[in-house]
Design a protein around this motif. Structure first.
Motif, short mmCIF file in Angstrom:
data_model
loop_
_atom_site.label_atom_id
_atom_site.label_comp_id
_atom_site.label_asym_id
_atom_site.label_seq_id
_atom_site.Cartn_x
_atom_site.Cartn_y
_atom_site.Cartn_z
N UNK A 92 0.82 -1.20 0.00
CA UNK A 92 0.00 0.00 0.00
C UNK A 92 0.86 1.26 0.00
N UNK A 93 1.96 1.21 0.73
CA UNK A 93 2.87 2.36 0.78
C UNK A 93 3.51 2.57 -0.59
N UNK A 94 3.92 1.48 -1.23
CA UNK A 94 4.50 1.59 -2.58
C UNK A 94 3.47 2.16 -3.55
N UNK A 95 2.23 1.74 -3.42
CA UNK A 95 1.17 2.26 -4.29
C UNK A 95 0.93 3.75 -4.03
N UNK A 96 1.01 4.17 -2.77
CA UNK A 96 0.84 5.59 -2.44
C UNK A 96 1.96 6.43 -3.04
N UNK A 97 3.20 5.93 -2.94
CA UNK A 97 4.33 6.65 -3.55
C UNK A 97 4.14 6.76 -5.06
N UNK A 98 3.65 5.70 -5.69
CA UNK A 98 3.39 5.72 -7.13
C UNK A 98 2.31 6.74 -7.48
N UNK A 99 1.26 6.81 -6.68
CA UNK A 99 0.18 7.78 -6.92
C UNK A 99 0.70 9.22 -6.83
N UNK A 100 1.59 9.46 -5.86
CA UNK A 100 2.18 10.80 -5.71
C UNK A 100 3.02 11.13 -6.94
N UNK A 101 3.84 10.18 -7.36
CA UNK A 101 4.68 10.38 -8.55
C UNK A 101 3.85 10.69 -9.78
N UNK A 102 2.76 9.96 -9.97
CA UNK A 102 1.89 10.18 -11.12
C UNK A 102 1.21 11.55 -11.04
N UNK A 103 0.82 11.98 -9.85
CA UNK A 103 0.17 13.28 -9.70
C UNK A 103 1.14 14.42 -10.03
N UNK A 104 2.40 14.26 -9.62
CA UNK A 104 3.41 15.28 -9.96
C UNK A 104 3.65 15.28 -11.47
N UNK A 105 3.78 14.09 -12.04
CA UNK A 105 4.03 13.98 -13.49
C UNK A 105 2.87 14.56 -14.30
N UNK A 106 1.64 14.41 -13.81
CA UNK A 106 0.48 14.93 -14.53
C UNK A 106 0.27 16.43 -14.30
N UNK A 107 1.01 17.00 -13.34
CA UNK A 107 0.85 18.43 -13.06
C UNK A 107 -0.23 18.73 -12.04
N UNK A 108 -0.79 17.69 -11.43
CA UNK A 108 -1.81 17.90 -10.41
C UNK A 108 -1.20 18.37 -9.09
N UNK A 109 0.07 18.03 -8.87
CA UNK A 109 0.82 18.46 -7.69
C UNK A 109 2.09 19.16 -8.15
N UNK A 110 2.49 20.18 -7.41
CA UNK A 110 3.78 20.80 -7.67
C UNK A 110 4.86 19.88 -7.14
#
Length: 144
Positions: A92-110
């Motif tokens: 679950x932690x690995x999946x959360x890190x992946x979700x954060x990475x994808x959000x940054x890559x998509x521009x949803x997060x700075x």
């Protein structure tokens, strides 16, 4: 050897590190020049502010930037809405890190926001790891 040489070159009666004015300058006191400069700025502050606003209205971008920066300070942080998977397991932690990475890559997060969230998830990973280690040690100790 003279008294001056014995005391490290200071006049007799003075000890190294001892001030000639132990009380020093009163706390909060200002230099006379500073007081005069502040008074002059206060007198013209209203006129200067009006002039800068007028210049901004006339299209002076430097003046406009100055006015906006003073009226609306830059936001330090903003609320983030990102759904993360359950973080009670390593997967679950690995999946959360992946979700954060994808959000940054998509521009949803700075990137800075992503770094902050990744740090929070990393702290969670350490907590889960510590709990798992504690459980393993307890299980080994009860076998003995």
């Amino acid at each position: 050897m003279s008294d001056s040489e014995k005391s490290g070159g200071l006049r007799p009666g003075w000890q190294p590190g001892q001030s000639g004015n132990p009380k020093g300058r009163p706390r909060g006191s200002r230099n006379r020049v500073t007081i005069v400069a502040l008074a002059a700025m206060e007198e013209g502050a209203d006129a200067i502010a009006r002039k800068v606003v007028d210049m901004a209205k006339e299209g002076d971008m430097s003046a406009a930037r100055l006015v906006i920066e003073r009226l609306v300070p830059p936001a330090k942080e903003r609320p983030i809405f990102l759904t993360l998977p359950e973080t009670s397991t390593a997967s679950g932690i690995a999946a959360a890190q992946q979700a954060i990475l994808q959000a940054v890559a998509a521009g949803d997060l700075l990137p800075g926001e992503g770094t902050t969230l990744a740090g929070i998830v990393e702290a969670r990973r350490k907590a889960v790891e510590t709990l798992e280690l504690e459980q393993r040690i307890s299980a080994l100790e009860t076998r003995k």
